[in-house]
Scaffold this active site. Structure first.
Site, PDB file in Angstrom:
ATOM      1  NE  ARG A 103      33.911  43.927  51.660  1.00 53.65           N
ATOM      2  CZ  ARG A 103      33.178  43.503  50.622  1.00 53.65           C
ATOM      3  NH1 ARG A 103      31.866  43.427  50.733  1.00 53.65           N
ATOM      4  NH2 ARG A 103      33.745  43.168  49.489  1.00 53.65           N
ATOM      5  NE  ARG A 285      37.241  39.221  45.001  1.00 52.51           N
ATOM      6  CZ  ARG A 285      36.435  39.851  45.859  1.00 52.51           C
ATOM      7  NH1 ARG A 285      35.263  40.293  45.444  1.00 52.51           N
ATOM      8  NH2 ARG A 285      36.814  40.119  47.101  1.00 52.51           N
TER       9      ARG A 285
HETATM   10  N1   CP Z   1      32.338  41.853  44.717  1.00 50.43           N
HETATM   11  C1   CP Z   1      32.377  41.742  46.047  1.00 50.43           C
HETATM   12  O1   CP Z   1      33.330  42.146  46.722  1.00 50.43           O
HETATM   13  O2   CP Z   1      31.293  41.105  46.579  1.00 50.43           O
HETATM   14  P1   CP Z   1      30.895  41.085  48.116  1.00 50.43           P
HETATM   15  O3   CP Z   1      30.551  42.490  48.512  1.00 50.43           O
HETATM   16  O4   CP Z   1      29.707  40.168  48.191  1.00 50.43           O
HETATM   17  O5   CP Z   1      32.056  40.566  48.908  1.00 50.43           O
HETATM   18  N1  NVA Z   2      31.242  49.715  44.952  1.00 51.03           N
HETATM   19  C1  NVA Z   2      30.608  48.654  45.691  1.00 51.03           C
HETATM   20  C2  NVA Z   2      31.346  47.375  45.487  1.00 51.03           C
HETATM   21  C3  NVA Z   2      30.756  46.179  46.163  1.00 51.03           C
HETATM   22  C4  NVA Z   2      31.573  44.949  45.977  1.00 51.03           C
HETATM   23  C5  NVA Z   2      30.532  49.027  47.164  1.00 51.03           C
HETATM   24  O1  NVA Z   2      31.505  49.557  47.694  1.00 51.03           O
HETATM   25  O2  NVA Z   2      29.487  48.794  47.776  1.00 51.03           O
END
Ligand code: CP
Ligand code: NVA
Length: 301
Positions: A103, A285
Site C-alpha cells: 500500500r 475483503r
Molecule cells: N477499505 C480499506 O482499504 O480500508 P483500510 O484503509 O482500513 O485498509
Molecule cells: N479513497 C480512500 C480509500 C481508503 C480505503 C483513500 O485512498 O484514502
C-alpha cells in the site's frame, strides 16, 4: 490468472470469475470449519506507506487461515528509494518470501516493484487504484443481488482510487454504473472510453435515481489532507444522506469501503440503517483476498 494484481485493467472477465468462484468456496469452507492450509510454508511480505485496518488485518488473517505467514513493514523499515532502490528491494524480497502486498502513494512504485520481483505483487491501494476493494465490492453485490449485469450501482463523490477501480470492473463485467462528482473531481475522459455501461451525472440525485446500490467514499483520500477544508466545501452537495438515498429503489443497498467520515460523505442515519451492508463488504475483503492469494501464491515454490 495473472502473475500479479496491480490494477483491474490487467484482469480479464475470466480472471474475475475465477476469483469469485474460489471466494465463494473459501468463504463457505471457513463458515463450515473446513478451511485447508493450502499456503502452508508460504510467506507474504506486507509493505504499508499509509495507514490501514481492513487491508492489514484481512491480509494477515487470510494468510493465517491459509496456513501461511506474514511480515509487516513500514516505510521506516525499508525506506523505498532512499535506503535502497525499488529494484534491489524487489530482488531481495523475491529470495525470501512468496508474495508482496504493498500500500503506497505512487502507483508507478507498485508497477516497478512487480517488474523487478520474481514473485507476485498485490496492490493494497495506491493513489491510482484499489483493486482488492473493487473486487470485494462487486463480489458483495453479486452475493446480495445476483447477476451483476442486471444491477445498477451509483457512486457518489470523488473519482478517486476506489472509483477508478469500480469503473474498470463495471466495464469488464458490463454493469451499469452511475457516477456523480463535483466538477474537477470527475473521472478522466480516457477511462470512459469503451465504457457504454458507465454514465456520468452532474447531480447526485440524478445518479441515484432508481439504482439498486449507492456507494460513497471519503472526500479526502490519504495523502490529500492539506486539501481537506477546500474539499469539504466542494463535496457538500454530494453527501449520502437519507434524502439522497430516497431517490434510489426502495430497498437499495448502501456501500462504503471505509473508513467513513460520518457526517461528511455519509450520515450516521444512512450508514447505521438496515440498507447499509458496509460491514458485510468489509468482511468480504478477507474472503476475496484469500482467493487472490491462493491463485497467485499457490504456484510459487
Ligand atoms: N477499505 C480499506 O482499504 O480500508 P483500510 O484503509 O482500513 O485498509
Ligand atoms: N479513497 C480512500 C480509500 C481508503 C480505503 C483513500 O485512498 O484514502
Amino acid at each position: 490468472m495473472l502473475n500479479d494484481l496491480l490494477t483491474i485493467d490487467s484482469l480479464t472477465r475470466k480472471d474475475v470469475e475465477e476469483i469469485f468462484k474460489l471466494t465463494r468456496k473459501l468463504k463457505s469452507d471457513l463458515k463450515k470449519g473446513k478451511s485447508k492450509p493450502v499456503l502452508a510454508g508460504k510467506t507474504l511480505a506486507m509493505i504499508f506507506h499509509k495507514p490501514s485496518i481492513r487491508t492489514r488485518v484481512s491480509f494477515d488473517v487470510a494468510m493465517y487461515q491459509l496456513g501461511g505467514h506474514v511480515i509487516k513493514m513500514t516505510n521506516e523499515d525499508i525506506q523505498i528509494g532512499k535506503r535502497e532502490s525499488i529494484e534491489d528491494i524487489a530482488k531481495t524480497l523475491s529470495r525470501f518470501v512468496n508474495g508482496i502486498m504493498i500500500r503506497t502513494f505512487e502507483h508507478q512504485d507498485v508497477v516497478d516493484l512487480a517488474k523487478y520481483a520474481s514473485i507476485p505483487v498485490i496492490n493494497g491501494l495506491t493513489d491510482y487504484s484499489h483493486p482488492c476493494q473493487a473486487l470485494t465490492d462487486m463480489y458483495t453485490i453479486k452475493e446480495k443481488l445476483g447477476d451483476l449485469s442486471k444491477v445498477k450501482l451509483a457512486y457518489i463523490g470523488d473519482a478517486n482510487n476506489v472509483a477508478r477501480s469500480l469503473i474498470n470492473l463495471a466495464k469488464l463485467l458490463k454493469m451499469e454504473l452511475h457516477i456523480a462528482s463535483p466538477r474537477g473531481y470527475q473521472p478522466d475522459q480516457e477511462m470512459l472510453k469503451n465504457a457504454p455501461t458507465v454514465k456520468i451525472f452532474k447531480e447526485a440525485k440524478e445518479a441515484v435515481k432508481n439504482v439498486d446500490v449507492v456507494y460513497t467514499d471519503t472526500w479526502v483520500s490519504m495523502g490529500q489532507e492539506e486539501e481537506a477544508e477546500k474539499r469539504k466545501k466542494i463535496f457538500e452537495p454530494f453527501r449520502l444522506d437519507a434524502q439522497l438515498l430516497s431517490y434510489a429503489k426502495p430497498k437499495a443497498l448502501v456501500m462504503h469501503c471505509l473508513p467513513a467520515h460520518r457526517g461528511q460523505e455519509i450520515t450516521d442515519e444512512v450508514i447505521n440503517s438496515p440498507s447499509s451492508i458496509v460491514f458485510d463488504q468489509a468482511e468480504n475483503r478477507l474472503h476475496v483476498q484469500k482467493a487472490v492469494l491462493v491463485l497467485l501464491l499457490k504456484k510459487q515454490a
